[in-house]
Design a protein around this motif. Sequence first.
Motif, mmCIF file in Angstrom:
data_model
loop_
_atom_site.group_PDB
_atom_site.id
_atom_site.type_symbol
_atom_site.label_atom_id
_atom_site.label_comp_id
_atom_site.label_asym_id
_atom_site.label_seq_id
_atom_site.Cartn_x
_atom_site.Cartn_y
_atom_site.Cartn_z
ATOM 1 N N ASN A 56 0.830 -1.209 0.000
ATOM 2 C CA ASN A 56 0.000 0.000 0.000
ATOM 3 C C ASN A 56 0.865 1.261 0.000
ATOM 4 O O ASN A 56 0.556 2.233 -0.693
ATOM 5 N N VAL A 57 1.946 1.240 0.789
ATOM 6 C CA VAL A 57 2.854 2.398 0.831
ATOM 7 C C VAL A 57 3.450 2.642 -0.554
ATOM 8 O O VAL A 57 3.527 3.780 -1.034
ATOM 9 N N LEU A 58 3.894 1.586 -1.200
ATOM 10 C CA LEU A 58 4.496 1.726 -2.524
ATOM 11 C C LEU A 58 3.485 2.187 -3.565
ATOM 12 O O LEU A 58 3.740 3.117 -4.342
ATOM 13 N N ASN A 59 2.345 1.535 -3.600
ATOM 14 C CA ASN A 59 1.339 1.858 -4.617
ATOM 15 C C ASN A 59 0.735 3.251 -4.431
ATOM 16 O O ASN A 59 0.284 3.871 -5.398
ATOM 17 N N SER A 60 0.754 3.756 -3.199
ATOM 18 C CA SER A 60 0.209 5.087 -2.942
ATOM 19 C C SER A 60 1.161 6.212 -3.351
ATOM 20 O O SER A 60 0.776 7.378 -3.417
ATOM 21 N N GLY A 61 2.422 5.856 -3.605
ATOM 22 C CA GLY A 61 3.419 6.868 -3.959
ATOM 23 C C GLY A 61 4.062 7.539 -2.772
ATOM 24 O O GLY A 61 4.873 8.462 -2.934
ATOM 25 N N ASN A 62 3.754 7.075 -1.559
ATOM 26 C CA ASN A 62 4.294 7.721 -0.361
ATOM 27 C C ASN A 62 5.802 7.530 -0.200
ATOM 28 O O ASN A 62 6.430 8.224 0.604
ATOM 29 N N LEU A 63 6.367 6.591 -0.949
ATOM 30 C CA LEU A 63 7.819 6.365 -0.858
ATOM 31 C C LEU A 63 8.564 6.997 -2.029
ATOM 32 O O LEU A 63 9.787 6.939 -2.095
ATOM 33 N N ARG A 114 9.093 5.047 -11.365
ATOM 34 C CA ARG A 114 8.170 3.921 -11.405
ATOM 35 C C ARG A 114 8.880 2.569 -11.530
ATOM 36 O O ARG A 114 8.518 1.611 -10.833
ATOM 37 N N PRO A 115 9.897 2.415 -12.402
ATOM 38 C CA PRO A 115 10.573 1.111 -12.488
ATOM 39 C C PRO A 115 11.205 0.677 -11.165
ATOM 40 O O PRO A 115 11.258 -0.526 -10.869
ATOM 41 N N PHE A 116 11.665 1.642 -10.372
ATOM 42 C CA PHE A 116 12.288 1.300 -9.091
ATOM 43 C C PHE A 116 11.228 0.849 -8.087
ATOM 44 O O PHE A 116 11.455 -0.084 -7.299
ATOM 45 N N ARG A 117 10.078 1.514 -8.131
ATOM 46 C CA ARG A 117 8.960 1.093 -7.287
ATOM 47 C C ARG A 117 8.530 -0.325 -7.643
ATOM 48 O O ARG A 117 8.284 -1.164 -6.768
ATOM 49 N N GLU A 118 8.488 -0.624 -8.936
ATOM 50 C CA GLU A 118 8.067 -1.946 -9.390
ATOM 51 C C GLU A 118 9.080 -3.023 -9.004
ATOM 52 O O GLU A 118 8.706 -4.172 -8.731
ATOM 53 N N ARG A 119 10.364 -2.674 -8.980
ATOM 54 C CA ARG A 119 11.383 -3.638 -8.519
ATOM 55 C C ARG A 119 11.141 -4.033 -7.066
ATOM 56 O O ARG A 119 11.306 -5.199 -6.688
ATOM 57 N N ILE A 120 10.797 -3.045 -6.248
ATOM 58 C CA ILE A 120 10.555 -3.346 -4.836
ATOM 59 C C ILE A 120 9.318 -4.217 -4.675
ATOM 60 O O ILE A 120 9.307 -5.184 -3.899
ATOM 61 N N LEU A 121 8.269 -3.897 -5.422
ATOM 62 C CA LEU A 121 7.082 -4.752 -5.384
ATOM 63 C C LEU A 121 7.417 -6.160 -5.863
ATOM 64 O O LEU A 121 6.903 -7.152 -5.319
#
Length: 431
Positions: free
Chosen positions: A9-16, A32-39
């Motif tokens: 939820n934190v990642l998908n909300s953009g809070n990070l 966005r690619p970095f967020r997707e790597r973490i997911l």
Amino acid sequence: MRTISEMKNVLNSGNLDWQLAHLYCRPAQYIRPFRERILHVIDGYQSTFSRDDSTQAAVYSAPGRTEIGGNHTDHQRGKVLTGSVDLDALACAAPNGTSLVNVFSEGYGLTSIDIASLEPVKSEENTTRAIIRGVVARIAQLGYPVSGFDAYVISDVPGGSGLSSSACFEVLLGTAVNGLFCESRLTMAEIAKIGQYAENVYFGKPSGLLDQMGCALGGIVAIDFFNRDDPKITPVNFDFASAGHALCIIDTGADHADLTGDYAAVPAEMKSVAAAFGKEVLCEVDEDMFYREVPRLRRELGDRAVMRAIHYYTDCHRVEKMVAALEKGDFDRFLRLVSSSGHSSYMYLQNVDTYRDPRHQPVALALAMAGYYLNNHGARRVHGGGFAGTIQAFVPLNMVEEFKAGMDALLGEGACRVTYVRPIGGCTLLD
């Protein structure tokens, strides 16, 4: 720690997003690619270890590193200039309530060890098992209550690239164990030493501390290793892009196999010079005394050992001058010093080629072609251990596209990587 559901939820909300933009040196609209790597690493942990969304876990990161100055000086407790890069390894991890440590590395599979016994295992030398056992053992020796855990690991730090994928992995493990069992009380410098201990004692590689410090600390740092137990660490605030240059790491595609003897000979020969003065390493030998004794040393030890010692002393001085140049904003002088370091590594340290097969000299050829494409601009040098692996180049921004195209044509698509200096070393991304 947070539940898997909360982390997603934190990642998908953009809070990070703002933290990721800072960490990976990108504008917020490009993270966005970095967020997707973490997911992806969270999903990998969840599926590999059959955990549901309510499972508590944490995500950790450790970067690769680039050696900017000081080639093969760290193992003599000399001076280096290093910087972490924007390529990293990620781990999603959590305790599992057993004595088993299970590490699944994407692309390599699962490694499991029972940490009920933490003594070095001879048959594990030169394996991932040795690194895991060594990191856990050292942290346990320091008095922390380490137990079993599961970790899913991904990395975009390529092995054999000169960006220290092994040290990156060691720092990642140390950072995870620190967060899971030590309340994050270990400093990143301590985690670097833990990684070196694992590599020296358990893995069986006599490495210095440069690689681990570069991955652990973040940013550009100068390190003086004279005091073994308390190295002097000096942050250097400089942005290469602001000086109109990109930092490129070029993978020559050469294989490190069968080069252990070549790597080991460098510190061994330097230490043989120190031993001729009754010392352990060259930092303990007075430089002027060394030069006075060169006639004796070459008779006793041979010319190559003497020349490698000459490289050690001159490259330590170059590190001091590089730091001074960057602090003064004198980038042209810095580039001249990079070139000078490269020449010294080629001529005196002699870690550009083994010369066992004169038809195959990938590092030497890559340096030559980099010089051709740079056309008397920027600078280039052998990077890291040498003999195989990578070279480094500082390339004017208006030449990057042509330079990368030329090096990729020579060595293969993607051989030339344009990197950024990451401001943060090993860290917890989500817990």
